[in-house]
Design a protein around this motif. Structure first.
Motif, mmCIF file in Angstrom:
data_model
loop_
_atom_site.group_PDB
_atom_site.id
_atom_site.type_symbol
_atom_site.label_atom_id
_atom_site.label_comp_id
_atom_site.label_asym_id
_atom_site.label_seq_id
_atom_site.Cartn_x
_atom_site.Cartn_y
_atom_site.Cartn_z
ATOM 1 N N ASN A 56 10.462 -76.949 -14.974
ATOM 2 C CA ASN A 56 9.189 -77.429 -15.213
ATOM 3 C C ASN A 56 8.408 -76.296 -16.066
ATOM 4 O O ASN A 56 7.129 -76.677 -16.388
ATOM 5 C CB ASN A 56 8.338 -77.589 -14.134
ATOM 6 C CG ASN A 56 8.954 -78.976 -13.276
ATOM 7 O OD1 ASN A 56 9.670 -79.845 -13.848
ATOM 8 N ND2 ASN A 56 8.633 -78.910 -11.984
ATOM 9 N N GLU A 59 7.194 -73.490 -19.044
ATOM 10 C CA GLU A 59 7.018 -73.676 -20.479
ATOM 11 C C GLU A 59 8.382 -73.453 -21.297
ATOM 12 O O GLU A 59 8.478 -74.390 -22.276
ATOM 13 C CB GLU A 59 6.220 -72.560 -21.022
ATOM 14 C CG GLU A 59 6.689 -71.115 -20.660
ATOM 15 C CD GLU A 59 5.653 -70.222 -21.019
ATOM 16 O OE1 GLU A 59 5.759 -68.993 -21.473
ATOM 17 O OE2 GLU A 59 4.411 -70.493 -21.148
ATOM 18 N N ASN A 60 9.536 -72.899 -20.724
ATOM 19 C CA ASN A 60 10.863 -72.914 -21.381
ATOM 20 C C ASN A 60 11.728 -73.966 -20.584
ATOM 21 O O ASN A 60 13.178 -73.876 -20.908
ATOM 22 C CB ASN A 60 11.487 -71.610 -21.103
ATOM 23 C CG ASN A 60 10.694 -70.565 -21.939
ATOM 24 O OD1 ASN A 60 10.464 -70.871 -23.114
ATOM 25 N ND2 ASN A 60 10.356 -69.352 -21.342
ATOM 26 N N SER A 83 23.049 -75.137 -21.158
ATOM 27 C CA SER A 83 21.989 -74.552 -21.981
ATOM 28 C C SER A 83 21.291 -73.458 -21.246
ATOM 29 O O SER A 83 20.823 -72.454 -21.870
ATOM 30 C CB SER A 83 21.076 -75.697 -22.529
ATOM 31 O OG SER A 83 20.191 -76.407 -21.367
ATOM 32 N N SER A 134 12.772 -76.953 -21.559
ATOM 33 C CA SER A 134 13.688 -77.572 -22.284
ATOM 34 C C SER A 134 14.798 -76.727 -22.539
ATOM 35 O O SER A 134 15.964 -77.461 -23.175
ATOM 36 C CB SER A 134 12.882 -77.711 -23.834
ATOM 37 O OG SER A 134 12.764 -76.542 -24.231
ATOM 38 N N GLN A 135 14.854 -75.663 -22.128
ATOM 39 C CA GLN A 135 16.338 -74.646 -21.960
ATOM 40 C C GLN A 135 16.931 -75.014 -20.670
ATOM 41 O O GLN A 135 18.064 -74.309 -20.603
ATOM 42 C CB GLN A 135 15.923 -73.244 -22.207
ATOM 43 C CG GLN A 135 14.848 -72.857 -23.058
ATOM 44 C CD GLN A 135 15.588 -72.730 -24.653
ATOM 45 O OE1 GLN A 135 16.755 -73.010 -24.843
ATOM 46 N NE2 GLN A 135 14.706 -72.779 -25.613
ATOM 47 N N TYR A 136 16.253 -75.675 -19.834
ATOM 48 C CA TYR A 136 16.937 -75.878 -18.459
ATOM 49 C C TYR A 136 17.367 -77.389 -18.491
ATOM 50 O O TYR A 136 17.308 -77.898 -17.317
ATOM 51 C CB TYR A 136 16.237 -75.565 -17.463
ATOM 52 C CG TYR A 136 15.990 -73.772 -17.364
ATOM 53 C CD1 TYR A 136 16.763 -73.091 -16.626
ATOM 54 C CD2 TYR A 136 15.035 -73.191 -18.324
ATOM 55 C CE1 TYR A 136 16.537 -71.747 -16.604
ATOM 56 C CE2 TYR A 136 15.023 -71.997 -18.394
ATOM 57 C CZ TYR A 136 15.844 -71.268 -17.441
ATOM 58 O OH TYR A 136 15.559 -69.575 -17.236
ATOM 59 N N VAL A 137 17.838 -77.777 -19.457
ATOM 60 C CA VAL A 137 18.440 -79.334 -19.209
ATOM 61 C C VAL A 137 19.591 -79.446 -18.745
ATOM 62 O O VAL A 137 20.165 -80.174 -17.734
ATOM 63 C CB VAL A 137 18.311 -79.910 -20.615
ATOM 64 C CG1 VAL A 137 18.972 -81.421 -20.565
ATOM 65 C CG2 VAL A 137 16.866 -80.034 -21.059
ATOM 66 N N TYR A 172 24.210 -81.805 -16.105
ATOM 67 C CA TYR A 172 22.655 -81.854 -15.977
ATOM 68 C C TYR A 172 21.922 -81.301 -14.901
ATOM 69 O O TYR A 172 22.347 -81.780 -13.693
ATOM 70 C CB TYR A 172 22.253 -83.383 -16.166
ATOM 71 C CG TYR A 172 22.374 -84.246 -17.653
ATOM 72 C CD1 TYR A 172 21.816 -83.597 -18.617
ATOM 73 C CD2 TYR A 172 23.148 -85.290 -17.691
ATOM 74 C CE1 TYR A 172 22.079 -84.301 -19.877
ATOM 75 C CE2 TYR A 172 23.579 -85.901 -18.769
ATOM 76 C CZ TYR A 172 22.930 -85.411 -19.990
ATOM 77 O OH TYR A 172 23.082 -85.976 -21.228
ATOM 78 N N TYR A 187 20.915 -69.718 -22.907
ATOM 79 C CA TYR A 187 19.246 -69.193 -22.938
ATOM 80 C C TYR A 187 19.105 -68.184 -22.015
ATOM 81 O O TYR A 187 18.652 -66.965 -22.562
ATOM 82 C CB TYR A 187 18.331 -70.442 -22.466
ATOM 83 C CG TYR A 187 16.929 -69.897 -22.303
ATOM 84 C CD1 TYR A 187 16.359 -69.496 -23.434
ATOM 85 C CD2 TYR A 187 16.279 -69.647 -21.083
ATOM 86 C CE1 TYR A 187 14.932 -69.070 -23.254
ATOM 87 C CE2 TYR A 187 14.966 -69.336 -21.050
ATOM 88 C CZ TYR A 187 14.323 -68.988 -21.931
ATOM 89 O OH TYR A 187 13.054 -68.632 -21.818
#
Ligand SMILES: CCCCCCCCCCCCC/C=C/[C@@H](O)[C@H](COP(=O)(O)O)NC(=O)CCCCCCCCCCCCCCC
Length: 218
Positions: free
Chosen positions: A73, A75-76, A85, A78-81, A32, A89
């Motif tokens: 933080n 707009e993308n 991922s 969610s690809q950096y969880v 994470y 991405y």
């Protein structure tokens, strides 16, 4: 009261860092980013408490953390969880400079690689601290760990500056005190607990980067 909370807040505590590295790994062994970054923040807190001669090191680390946080933080985000991922991405969307620096100087992949290499230094250094004797010198342990790892990726001038900074490290006992764990035996025990976690996070990232040929990103 509020003041003392604020001061406590800033004090480094090895246990806290240990906890963030525990949180780093998901059930299926993904790393994470949120906790990885938090782990580094804790370490930088420690570095800052050692004095301003280490400022150039913590400044670079803070910059790199900020780049990752910005990715998380935007707009993308969610690809950096997880690191996994992020790699997927960025590679799929050609967001990484693979052979020479170009239009993506701040990719998550190259930025994290710098911290990842520093994590290897940390692993080697903490292992030396853990097994050190009363008369062992932190500056020597730190320099040895650095020479075996991170220094290979640094130009001469950075190596020189790092070498000078290492000489300013406090001695072993004061160093243990700053770690804020308790008696030296307790520090050693906690290092024994922290090291396997750090090693595992390191190894998972290393394997992932090797698999995608990312270990030499410019
Ligand atoms: C406790 C002593 C701390 C010694 C830290 C050892 C690491 C020495 C690193 C020297 C880095 C100098 C700054 C410049 C680095 C950059 O050139 C270079 C390449 O970046 P670029 O490709 O974007 O140009 N950057 C890096 O390699 C990243 C370095 C990140 C270093 C983070 C170090 C954090 C140390 C935390 C210490 C915690 C000790 C904990 C003990 C319980």
């Amino acid at each position: 009261m509020a003041d003392s909370v604020a001061v406590e807040d800033q004090k480094f505590c090895l246990k806290e860092v240990l906890n963030t590295f525990k949180l780093c790994l998901s059930e299926n062994k993904e790393v994470y980013l949120e906790h990885y970054v938090a782990g580094w923040r804790g370490l930088i807190k420690f570095l800052n408490s050692l004095g301003s001669v280490f400022g150039f090191i913590s400044k670079d680390a803070v910059n790199k953390i900020q780049i990752l946080v910005n990715h998380m933080n935007d707009e993308n985000g969610s690809q950096y969880v997880t690191v996994q991922s992020m790699v997927k991405y960025e590679l799929e969307n050609e967001l990484v400079d693979l052979t020479k620096r170009g239009s993506h100087p701040e990719s998550g992949c190259r930025t994290l690689l710098r911290l990842h290499r520093a994590l290897r230094w940390l692993e080697l250094f903490l292992e030396r601290l853990r097994t050190s004797k009363e008369d062992s010198k932190t500056s020597v342990m730190c320099a040895e760990a650095y020479n075996e790892s991170l220094s290979q990726h640094h130009p001469w001038v950075v190596r020189k500056a790092a070498g000078m900074a290492f000489c300013m490290l406090p001695g072993r006992l004061s160093f243990f005190e700053v770690m804020n764990v308790g008696q030296p035996e307790q520090v050693v025990a906690m290092l024994g607990e922290a090291l396997p976690l750090i090693s595992e996070v390191y190894q998972i990232t290393e394997d992932l980067y090797a698999q995608h040929n990312l270990l030499e990103l410019p």
